[in-house]
Design a protein around this motif. Sequence first.
Motif, PDB file in Angstrom:
ATOM      1  N   PRO A   8      -4.490 -25.565 -11.415  1.00  0.00           N
ATOM      2  CA  PRO A   8      -3.142 -26.152 -12.164  1.00  0.00           C
ATOM      3  C   PRO A   8      -2.245 -25.898 -11.257  1.00  0.00           C
ATOM      4  O   PRO A   8      -2.163 -24.934 -10.338  1.00  0.00           O
ATOM      5  CB  PRO A   8      -3.248 -25.062 -13.334  1.00  0.00           C
ATOM      6  N   PRO A   9      -0.964 -26.594 -11.237  1.00  0.00           N
ATOM      7  CA  PRO A   9       0.059 -26.353 -10.327  1.00  0.00           C
ATOM      8  C   PRO A   9       1.309 -25.636 -10.562  1.00  0.00           C
ATOM      9  O   PRO A   9       2.081 -25.958 -10.954  1.00  0.00           O
ATOM     10  CB  PRO A   9       0.765 -27.864 -10.343  1.00  0.00           C
ATOM     11  N   PRO A  10       0.847 -24.136 -10.847  1.00  0.00           N
ATOM     12  CA  PRO A  10       1.634 -23.094 -11.289  1.00  0.00           C
ATOM     13  C   PRO A  10       2.930 -22.923 -10.195  1.00  0.00           C
ATOM     14  O   PRO A  10       4.009 -22.582 -10.986  1.00  0.00           O
ATOM     15  CB  PRO A  10       0.941 -21.956 -11.555  1.00  0.00           C
ATOM     16  N   GLU A  11       2.660 -22.896  -9.021  1.00  0.00           N
ATOM     17  CA  GLU A  11       3.881 -22.938  -8.108  1.00  0.00           C
ATOM     18  C   GLU A  11       4.984 -23.749  -8.300  1.00  0.00           C
ATOM     19  O   GLU A  11       6.115 -23.208  -8.346  1.00  0.00           O
ATOM     20  CB  GLU A  11       3.242 -22.960  -6.765  1.00  0.00           C
ATOM     21  N   ALA A  13       5.823 -25.214 -11.275  1.00  0.00           N
ATOM     22  CA  ALA A  13       6.703 -24.694 -12.397  1.00  0.00           C
ATOM     23  C   ALA A  13       7.498 -23.523 -12.057  1.00  0.00           C
ATOM     24  O   ALA A  13       8.471 -23.174 -12.493  1.00  0.00           O
ATOM     25  CB  ALA A  13       5.359 -24.403 -13.337  1.00  0.00           C
ATOM     26  N   ALA A  14       6.737 -22.387 -11.226  1.00  0.00           N
ATOM     27  CA  ALA A  14       7.512 -21.299 -11.059  1.00  0.00           C
ATOM     28  C   ALA A  14       8.759 -21.504 -10.115  1.00  0.00           C
ATOM     29  O   ALA A  14       9.616 -20.967 -10.611  1.00  0.00           O
ATOM     30  CB  ALA A  14       6.630 -20.354 -10.012  1.00  0.00           C
ATOM     31  N   ALA A  18      12.999 -21.037 -10.836  1.00  0.00           N
ATOM     32  CA  ALA A  18      13.154 -19.747 -10.233  1.00  0.00           C
ATOM     33  C   ALA A  18      14.176 -18.792 -10.939  1.00  0.00           C
ATOM     34  O   ALA A  18      15.328 -19.337 -11.045  1.00  0.00           O
ATOM     35  CB  ALA A  18      13.163 -19.896  -8.962  1.00  0.00           C
TER      36      ALA A  18
END
Lengths: 294, 346
Positions: A8-11, A13-14, A18
Motif C-alpha cells: 500500500p502507498p502509505p508514504e 498519504a503520510a 504532514a
Amino acid sequence: MTTQTVNPPPESAASATAACHPRPLLAAATLCHRELVRFFRQRSRVVGALGQPILFWLLFGAGLGSSFRLPGSEGGGVSYREYFFPGTLVMILLFTAIFSTISIIEDRREGFLQSVLVAPIPRWSMVLGKVLGGSLIAMIQGLLFLTLVLVFTDDVHLDVWQLAAVVAFMFTIAVALTGLGFTIAWKMESTQGFHAIMSVFLLPMWLVSGAFFPVPSQPSGAVEWGLHWAMRANPLTYGVAGLRRLMYTETSAAPLPPQTPEMPICLIVTLAFAAIMFASSAAIARARTKGDLL
Amino acid sequence: MQGSSWSLRMKSITVKTDNWTYPLFSFAHLTAMSPAVDVSNLSHHYGDRQALKDLTLSIQRGEIFAFLGPNGGGKTTLFRLLSTLIPIQRGQVKILGLDVGSQTAAVRAEIGVVFQAPSLDKKLTVAENIRHQGHLYGLSGADLRRRETEMLERLGLADRARERTESLSGGLRRRVELAKGMLHQPRLLILDEPSTGLDPGARADLWDYLTQIRRQDKVTIVLTTHLLEEAERADRIAILHEGSLVALDTPDALRATIGGDAITIQTDDPEVLAAAIGQRFDCAAVVIDGAVRLEQPDGHQWIARLVEAFGEQINSITLGKPTLADVFIDRTGHRFRNSEILNTKS
C-alpha cells in the motif's frame, strides 16, 4: 493474488497531510530565547556570574597592584588591574558559558530535554539554540562588566571601533567556551560531576591562558618550560591575547607581555576554537545513545 | 497453558498479516492506509538485560490501544522506541507507514508524545511552554497563536496561560503536556502512563479528552499503563510481561477467554486447601496472594460444593466475574493488588 506483492502507498498519504514542516533555525531561535528567559528569571545566576569576577578584578588589582611588573617593561607601564582586565572578561565569559551549559544536565533531569529530543528537528539546531543562548548570556554579563569598567574606572580606554572589535571577539570566545561546556555536559548525569571538571580542567585552563600572569618568556627549569608550552598550547591564551591586543590598537607602544601572539594568529585560533567546539557539540549530541535518557 | 497457546495464536495472526493472511491485509490495502503502528520482530536489550523479546503486533488507525504490564515488563522501552527517543536495535517499527529507523524525522513530525516524567519548563508560563513547542514543530505566527488559543481553551487552560507551570497542580500540568503533544495535530498520540499522579477527577478529564480527540480528530491513541481500570477503557489491550506479548485483544474478549467465574477462598492454610480441592474435584486450584483461586463455569454451584466439602477450613469465599486482573494472573502467574500489577511472583 497479485495484490499480495503490492505494498500500500502509505508514504504518499503520510506526506500529503504532514502535520508540520520543521524549521531548524526557528527551533534554534526558540531554544536560545528560552535560555535567556530562564536566565533572567533566576536572579542568583546573574549575581553569581558577574559578582565573582568583579570582586576578583578589584581584589587582585588591589592586592597584586604594587608587586606586579610586566616583564620587559621598564617600571610601571601598566597596572595590574589593566593587565588583568582581558583575563577578567574571559573569566566572566567562561563562568557564564559554563553555567549556562550545565543547564543541559538540568534539562535532562527535569524532563524538558526529552520533548526536544523527539521533536522533528536536527540535533545541530538544538545545539545551536543552546550554544547561542549560552553565548548571549555570557555576552550580556561580559558587556555589563565592560561598561562598568569603562564608565567608572580609568584603567581601560576604548574607542567605538575598538569596542566593536572587542565585542565581536568576545562573542567568538563565548561560542567556543559554551561549545566546550556543552561537549562536557552532554554526557554528564549530575551537576556535581561538572563542578569537578570545572575545578580540575576549566579553571586551570583559564589560569594558564595569560589571563592571570603572562607566559614565561625565558623559561628556566622544567616547571617553567611546562608552563610556557601549556600556555602556548592553550587555545584560550589566544582569546585573552586577542582581547589584550584590541585594547591597544591605537598605540604603537602597547604594554604587551613579550610572548603575546600576533593578532591574526589570535583571530585564527579563536575562530577555529569556536568552530571545533561547536562541531564537537553537534557531533556528540547527534549520537543517539541511552545517554539521551536520564 | 491454555493462555500461552492462545497468545501464540494471536501472535501468529499478526505475523501472518505481512505474508498471506488475506482479510487483514486486504483491509489495509483497500483503504490505502498502513496501520497506525506496525511492529515486527522487535527486540531490545540494555546490556545483558533483554527488555523486549521478538514483539510483533499492529495497531489500526483510530484505535485507543493500551499496553498493560508491570514495571519492568517492557512497556517503557516500547514507549521509548515508538516515540523515537531510543534507536531500534533489532526488528522493525512502522508508524503510519513510515519506518521509524530510517525515516525518524518524518515520524517525529507525525506523532505527538506525552511523557510520564514532566517535560514542561517550570520557569516558563503555560503559554510560553506551548509556544516553544510550536516552534520546535515548525509552527509560528498567526497559525501558532490560533492553535495555542484553541488548545488552551479545549483543555480548560485559557485562564492559566500566564501562570508559570511550576505553580500548577499535577492534573493541570498533565493537561499542558497534552496540549504540547497535540499542538501540531499529530495523527498518532503516544502517552506513557498518562494517569500517573492524577486524582480520579483529573483522570476522568484525561479520558474525556482522549475519547474526544479520537472521535473528532481521528487520532490514534497508544498508551502504556499499569492500571487495570485505565486499560479497560481502551479498544484493545496488549499485555506485556517480561518483554513478551502474552495477550492481545479487546477487554471483553480477554475476559471471555477465562471462561467462567473466578472463585477466591480465604483460608488459614491455602497450600493445603488448594491441594485438597485439586485432589477431591480433579481441577486446578492455585494459590495467589495467600488465597486459593479457581476458575470454573457455574461458579455458584461450585461454591455450594466447596463449602460442603471444606466448610470448616474456609474463612470466606467470593465469586466474581473474571476481570482483567484474572486474565493477567492466568497468563503470567502474577497477581494484582489495589488494581495495580505487582512485580513479585506469587
